[in-house]
Scaffold this active site. Structure first.
Site, short mmCIF file in Angstrom:
data_model
loop_
_atom_site.label_atom_id
_atom_site.label_comp_id
_atom_site.label_asym_id
_atom_site.label_seq_id
_atom_site.Cartn_x
_atom_site.Cartn_y
_atom_site.Cartn_z
N SER A 3 0.83 -1.21 0.00
CA SER A 3 0.00 0.00 0.00
C SER A 3 0.87 1.26 0.00
O SER A 3 1.69 1.45 -0.90
CB SER A 3 -0.96 -0.04 1.19
N ASP A 30 -9.06 -4.44 -6.17
CA ASP A 30 -8.45 -3.56 -5.17
C ASP A 30 -8.53 -2.10 -5.63
O ASP A 30 -8.11 -1.75 -6.73
CB ASP A 30 -7.00 -3.99 -4.97
#
Length: 540
Positions: A314, A366
């Site tokens: 991330s 995602d």
């Protein structure tokens, strides 16, 4: 979608929001009405007692009053089902119905009070009838609360693919704080940030399977633009691994939100180098620590023949990618594996430059690898357009969403009609939310919704491995366990934010690692690796 106007003010609740509260009230009221009617029909022959006429009158009036309320609530539900999100015209009678429903609260209160008073005065009739009246008053009193909360919400809501250690280190953003391995120990590594009782470090040991002696530096220091990271030796893969932690604190969120672009000075031939400001600042911080504090020099003094590998998830993946670019000159063999990196990270030239030494891994739908300022603007336009073009009532959309979440399936199999045009994807479709041909709403080329973005486009780092779920599985479905296909994907496949129930869960590091392990262990998983522009990446 527009809020209703009642008593001279607009409330933050729409006229199509009353379907499910109304159905719940109908269920309670109908059961209640059936119980009272049954009580009256079974015991009306026993009401020839002192006060029996009074009780008989009470039950008859109560049955009629409940029937009127049931009819009113049924009308509210039926009207609330009409129209669409942006077309409240068929629901224009809702205000009048709500005034009627609210007015019926007064006779309910009065009649319940009278029933309680009469029973209190000692009406001498069949005890079953008396207990039934008491139960009626009690149930009504208890029912007022939830019903009032549902109908009276008008008054309470105001305007408002690597293996082993390298993969294990990416789980850092999800490790628990305080596993069984918390204990005091004299450490042989640098520890920064006050890791009390070595609990956090114990979690890292438990997750990675490394030994204390394998760690060179561990930093839990966490501020805006300053991310926690660690440096460790992976003897099995003969690598010096730098792992950068992802978003876990308010400071990390502020780093994420510094999403404007800033120039990146590099000692290379790449022109027009721009990057995400917050992540770029975080990467510079880690770079200074690694180089100026001699952390990497210390690691390579122990294992000079090892190669440098940088990983992150991330926010940590974005920082790891930029850190790799910064370290490319002093460490030409550096490699980066970025797990679920943000899309809005690098300029086009930097994105192309990074494809020879950075690999990104993305799971399913995602949202983060699709997230950038330009994509957020695009999502806003598409949501406004699909709402304007949708001719399905809100309750049907919500029911389909619940069905998809519970039992799985393909949302593209659920048709959504469009007056005057064809809709290529349904409202729950995740590949596109665009529709065309609404007779009510139009977006001209001069509309702000079609205006070009004021933000320069940014792209994800390196080449992208995309893991996609094969088949579907719901929470309570009978479908087999999820399996994954693996392929190289172009960044253009992540140019739009996809709306779906897994857009957030697919970003979780534990789910990503589980999917990756499943794909690697599944012999049916196939990786097609076409050469792109003659570039090659060493994926260990």
């Amino acid at each position: 979608m527009p809020g209703m106007v009642l008593f001279g003010r607009r409330w933050a609740i729409a006229s199509d929001d009353l379907v499910f509260p109304g159905v719940f009230e109908l269920f309670v009221r109908v059961l209640w009405w059936i119980g009272i009617l049954t009580l009256y029909l079974v015991h009306r022959g026993k009401l020839d007692c002192p006060g029996g006429v009074l009780l008989s009158s009470y039950l008859i009036v109560l049955i009629i009053l409940l029937a009127v309320i049931i009819g009113t609530v049924s009308a509210i539900v039926c009207v609330s089902m009409k129209g669409t999100i942006c077309n409240p015209g068929p629901r224009k009678s809702m205000s009048k119905l709500l005034y009627v429903r609210l007015a019926l609260f007064l006779p309910e209160v009065v009649w319940a009070s009278l029933g309680a008073a009469w029973i209190e005065d000692g009406v001498q009739c069949d005890r079953t009838v008396g207990n039934g009246i008491i139960a009626t008053v009690a149930v009504r009193t208890r029912t007022w609360c939830p019903v009032t909360l549902q109908q009276g919400s008008l008054f309470s809501i105001s305007n408002r693919t690597t293996s082993g250690t390298t993969r294990s280190l990416t789980r850092w953003s999800a490790i628990p704080q305080g596993p069984p391995s918390c204990r005091s120990r004299t450490t042989d590594y640098d520890l920064v940030g006050g890791d009390q009782l070595t609990c956090h470090f114990g979690s890292i040991l438990q997750t990675t399977g490394l030994q204390y002696r394998d760690f060179i530096h561990v930093s839990f220091h966490d501020k805006v633009y300053e991310l926690p990271f660690l440096v460790a030796l992976d003897h099995r893969k003969e690598s010096v691994v730098v792992a950068v932690r992802g978003t876990m604190s308010l400071q990390d969120i502020l780093t994420d939100l510094s999403a404007e672009s800033e120039p990146l000075d590099l000692e290379c031939e790449v022109q027009d180098c721009w990057a995400h400001k917050g992540i770029c600042q975080a990467a510079r911080y880690v770079y200074r620590r690694l180089i100026n504090d001699g952390i990497l020099s210390q690691a390579f003094s122990i294992a000079p023949e090892y190669r440098l590998v940088i990983v992150g998830h991330s926010l940590g993946a974005g920082a790891a990618a930029l850190l790799t670019i910064m370290l490319r000159n002093p460490y030409p063999q550096v490699r980066c594996y970025a797990f679920s990196p943000p899309r809005g990270l690098l300029s086009k030239s930097l994105c192309e430059y990074s494809k020879t030494f950075i690999v990104s891994l993305v799971l399913g739908k995602d949202v983060i690898p699709r997230l950038s300022l330009t994509n957020l603007e695009d999502l806003k336009r598409r949501i406004l357009r699909v709402i304007a073009h949708c001719n399905k009532p809100k309750y049907k959309i919500l029911l389909r969403g619940c069905w998809y979440e519970l039992f799985g399936g393909h949302p593209e199999d659920l048709p959504t009609e469009l007056d005057g045009g064809d809709l290529t994807q349904p409202l729950l479709g995740e590949r596109s939310l665009l529709a065309h041909g609404s007779p009510t709403y139009s977006f001209s080329s001069d509309s702000p919704l079609e205006s070009p973005s004021k933000y320069p486009p940014l792209y994800p780092p390196g080449r992208i491995i995309h893991l996609e779920e094969v088949g579907t599985s719901g929470r309570f479905s009978c479908y087999p366990a999820a399996r994954y296909s693996v392929k190289w994907s172009h960044e253009s496949e992540f140019s739009k934010i996809l709306i779906g129930p897994k857009m957030l869960t697919d970003h979780m590091p534990d789910i990503l690692m589980r999917a990756l392990d499943s794909a690697v262990s599944d012999r049916a998983a196939c990786v097609s690796c076409p050469t792109q522009g003659g570039s090659s990446v060493d994926v260990a």
